[in-house]
Design a protein around this motif. Structure first.
Motif, PDB file in Angstrom:
ATOM      1  N   ILE A 296     -19.073 -12.310  13.862  1.00 19.20           N
ATOM      2  CA  ILE A 296     -17.624 -12.320  13.673  1.00 19.20           C
ATOM      3  C   ILE A 296     -17.203 -13.311  12.592  1.00 19.20           C
ATOM      4  O   ILE A 296     -16.229 -13.084  11.860  1.00 19.20           O
ATOM      5  N   ILE A 297     -17.922 -14.426  12.458  1.00 23.76           N
ATOM      6  CA  ILE A 297     -17.548 -15.427  11.452  1.00 23.76           C
ATOM      7  C   ILE A 297     -17.685 -14.852  10.052  1.00 23.76           C
ATOM      8  O   ILE A 297     -16.775 -14.969   9.216  1.00 23.76           O
ATOM      9  N   THR A 298     -18.813 -14.206   9.764  1.00 29.86           N
ATOM     10  CA  THR A 298     -19.003 -13.672   8.413  1.00 29.86           C
ATOM     11  C   THR A 298     -18.223 -12.380   8.196  1.00 29.86           C
ATOM     12  O   THR A 298     -17.942 -12.019   7.060  1.00 29.86           O
ATOM     13  N   ARG A 299     -17.853 -11.702   9.265  1.00 27.53           N
ATOM     14  CA  ARG A 299     -17.011 -10.517   9.105  1.00 27.53           C
ATOM     15  C   ARG A 299     -15.586 -10.905   8.707  1.00 27.53           C
ATOM     16  O   ARG A 299     -14.969 -10.260   7.859  1.00 27.53           O
ATOM     17  N   ILE A 300     -15.076 -11.974   9.318  1.00 25.22           N
ATOM     18  CA  ILE A 300     -13.710 -12.396   8.997  1.00 25.22           C
ATOM     19  C   ILE A 300     -13.678 -13.301   7.771  1.00 25.22           C
ATOM     20  O   ILE A 300     -12.762 -13.200   6.949  1.00 25.22           O
ATOM     21  N   TRP A 301     -14.650 -14.183   7.653  1.00 25.24           N
ATOM     22  CA  TRP A 301     -14.717 -15.088   6.497  1.00 25.24           C
ATOM     23  C   TRP A 301     -15.998 -14.780   5.723  1.00 25.24           C
ATOM     24  O   TRP A 301     -17.024 -15.478   5.853  1.00 25.24           O
ATOM     25  N   PRO A 302     -15.994 -13.724   4.910  1.00 27.35           N
ATOM     26  CA  PRO A 302     -17.229 -13.169   4.330  1.00 27.35           C
ATOM     27  C   PRO A 302     -17.918 -14.070   3.318  1.00 27.35           C
ATOM     28  O   PRO A 302     -19.091 -13.840   2.998  1.00 27.35           O
ATOM     29  N   ASN A 303     -17.227 -15.074   2.797  1.00 28.09           N
ATOM     30  CA  ASN A 303     -17.837 -15.926   1.767  1.00 28.09           C
ATOM     31  C   ASN A 303     -18.404 -17.222   2.333  1.00 28.09           C
ATOM     32  O   ASN A 303     -18.790 -18.109   1.566  1.00 28.09           O
ATOM     33  N   THR A 304     -18.471 -17.303   3.658  1.00 23.80           N
ATOM     34  CA  THR A 304     -18.982 -18.524   4.295  1.00 23.80           C
ATOM     35  C   THR A 304     -20.452 -18.736   3.950  1.00 23.80           C
ATOM     36  O   THR A 304     -21.278 -17.850   4.157  1.00 23.80           O
ATOM     37  N   LYS A 305     -20.766 -19.924   3.444  1.00 22.38           N
ATOM     38  CA  LYS A 305     -22.129 -20.246   3.040  1.00 22.38           C
ATOM     39  C   LYS A 305     -22.911 -20.960   4.151  1.00 22.38           C
ATOM     40  O   LYS A 305     -24.130 -20.856   4.219  1.00 22.38           O
TER      41      LYS A 305
END
Length: 598
Positions: A296-305
């Protein structure tokens, strides 16, 4: 000896001058930590020469390390408590520090149920700010482009109190966030947060979380890193999103703010950023309405490194859940600190959690280490331990950390157990092993065996009218759900089956245990919503005998076997759960108030 001879080269030859200076400071401080430590101790002893504490041990004016070690005892909080109480009651004489005590920083709870009070001086904010200023220059060596976006960090202030003498008492991060060092910090493109200061500084946990989550959703494409102080805090934010996404989507769709947000400062800052965005609202509904929250984190905030959270020590129990929500993003543990002192930083922040080591910065305080071994005797003033200096610790060995600070703590046992993993230049690097004597922990709470035993005894009083007693017990911290909660396994002796304890009575036993736990635990339950209701699982008679049989089958000595008071080994957990006959939860919140006991 494993030696890391230096930091990697910057990603770009155009690394900013400020980063270069920060990295140079790290190199300078770690090349000769022994000399830095000698200078630091000399400064501390010189400036605090006329304090009551140092004069008591004949150190007035002396800065010699050997004399200091020979005369000043190693102490715990209980040893210092009478003097600390004097300061809390209004005594302004130089007891520990020649500089005025500016406030108290509250640490984890004591056995009496109150948070520890750590006296500090205003200058310590500069030292904390210095360590913070080193974090991003190190991170920039490993993750490029962090100046091109923002950090979504869930940061909160907690309850403050005042001592009878008028000094503020509050957690160290609450102190920092309320300081000008944080509130008026200069612009730094590498350290831009999505959360406005008004949201972080709002004392109402719901309003603060709501505003921070809303800002994070509005800036979802700009977010390059997601974090909180502890892993448990980030998971609490995800749980908050699960519960509140319909209202968040409603606000985004209509450009209106939830009427529960009554804080005027938050209202003002949200008015600036909240505009109607039906497309974003539709996206949030699509991602959140189903049961599948994998990645869910990368789906909502796709540029998270990466995720910036502490996952060492007790927080390691949350790693699988974080991996599930993030799709296995790197977990960066950037620094090592406590209420008493900020210690150091992780020079390889993208390493696996199991490989995290912290380099203690020798300019932060004077550090000593008690070597640990199974045969080591308990500390006493009659037989003082042999302490090792920072530069003299050995790879592979475990030590208990002892600090002497500019604020006046002298040879104070922090309670952290560390293992030396290697060296950066000549400065040792440490793996955090555990908190000394801590049995259970969900968030910032720390419950030891004595406290758990006392809680069991207090709850058992309720069983007397049923002629029932607790035969044996064990526990574990259940973090499968958010928030996590304590689980206590009870084996009962019911002398009259016709008069066995009712379900309601066993529920009340859960609450009685919670009332007996320290104020940090109760604040987590009542104010922070970071800990769920305590659970008692009653098991069949003979279960703990089976537990002993299992341990003996694995080679334990029958003469030395003791029931483990905390368990996390899967086969043992499965055995206990297979014997459960009834399950009970605390039916209400325990009593908690931010007011300190006098």
């Amino acid at each position: 000896m494993a030696v890391d001879s230096g930091l990697p080269s910057p990603m770009s030859p155009l690394a900013c001058e400020r980063d270069a200076k920060a990295l140079q400071l790290i190199e300078e401080m770690t090349r000769n930590p022994g000399a830095v430590q000698e200078r630091v101790l000399g400064e501390i002893l010189s400036r605090n020469a006329e304090t009551e504490y140092l004069r008591r041990y004949g150190i007035s004016g002396g800065t010699d390390r050997n004399t200091f070690k020979a005369r000043v005892p190693v102490v715990t909080y209980e040893d210092l408590k009478p003097e600390i109480q004097r300061i809390a009651n209004g005594d302004r004489s130089p007891i520990f520090s020649s500089h005025p005590i500016s406030e108290f920083l509250t640490s984890s709870g004591t056995s009496a149920g109150e948070r520890k009070l750590m006296p500090t001086i205003h200058e310590e904010l500069d030292r904390r700010q210095l360590l913070y200023s080193l974090l991003m220059p190190v991170m920039n060596l490993y993750v490029p482009g962090l100046d091109k976006g923002k950090g979504l960090y869930f940061l909160f202030v907690k309850a403050e109190t005042k001592t009878p003498g008028g000094l503020v008492a509050r957690p160290v991060l609450t102190s920092y966030y309320n300081s000008d060092h944080f509130k008026t910090r200069p612009y730094d493109p590498y350290n831009v947060y999505t959360s406005p200061n008004a949201a972080i500084l709002c004392p109402d946990s719901f309003q603060s979380m709501y505003a921070q989550m809303l800002c994070g959703l509005l800036a979802r494409h700009q977010v390059l890193r997601v974090g909180a102080v502890f892993a448990s805090g980030l998971l609490r934010a995800i749980r908050f999103l699960q519960l509140n996404w319909p209202q968040l989507a409603h606000d985004i769709r209509n450009g209106t703010l939830n009427p529960r947000i009554t804080d005027l400062s938050i209202q003002d800052c949200m008015h600036e950023v909240l505009k109607a965005d039906p497309d974003l609202a539709d996206f949030i509904c699509k991602e959140c309405e189903g049961e599948n929250w994998d990645r869910i984190i990368t789906r909502i905030w796709p540029n998270t490194k990466y995720l910036d959270v502490i996952v060492t020590g007790a927080m390691a129990q949350y790693i699988p859940t974080l991996d599930y929500y993030s799709g296995g993003l790197p977990l960066a543990c950037t620094m090592y600190a406590s209420s008493e002192c900020y210690f150091g930083l992780n020079l390889k922040p993208m390493s696996k959690p199991s490989e995290v080591s912290y380099t203690i910065m020798p300019n932060m305080a004077y550090f000593e280490f008690i070597p640990l071994s199974e045969s080591a005797p308990a500390l006493s003033h009659d037989s003082p331990p042999r302490l090792v200096d920072l530069a003299d610790v050995e790879v592979g060995k475990e030590y208990e950390l002892v600090i002497t600070t500019y604020a006046g703590l002298c040879r104070y046992q922090v309670g952290d157990i560390l293992r030396v993993t290697g060296f950066h230049n000549s400065a040792p690097q440490f793996e955090f092993v555990r908190r000394k004597n801590v049995l259970l922990s969900i968030d910032s709470d720390k419950t030891d065996e004595a406290e758990l035993q006392k809680a069991i005894e207090n709850a058992s009083v309720l069983l007397r009218e049923f002629d029932t007693s607790v035969v044996e017990y064990t526990s574990y911290a259940d973090t499968e759900m958010i928030p996590g909660h304590y689980v206590i396994f009870w084996e009962l002796m019911v002398r009259d089956p016709a008069n066995s304890p009712s379900r309601d009575m066993l529920d009340r036993c859960c609450l009685a245990m919670e009332e007996s736990l320290n104020s940090v635990y109760r604040q987590g339950r009542v104010a922070d919503n970071s800990i769920g209701p305590l659970e008692i699982r009653v098991v069949k008679n003979g279960t703990f005998e089976e537990l002993m049989d299992y341990a003996l089958s694995r080679g334990a000595s029958i003469n030395q076997y003791k029931v483990p008071r905390c368990v996390n080994f899967t086969p043992i957990m499965e055995l206990l759960d297979s014997r459960v006959t009834s399950v009970h939860f605390s039916p209400a919140l325990p009593h908690w108030t931010p007011e300190r006991r006098r």
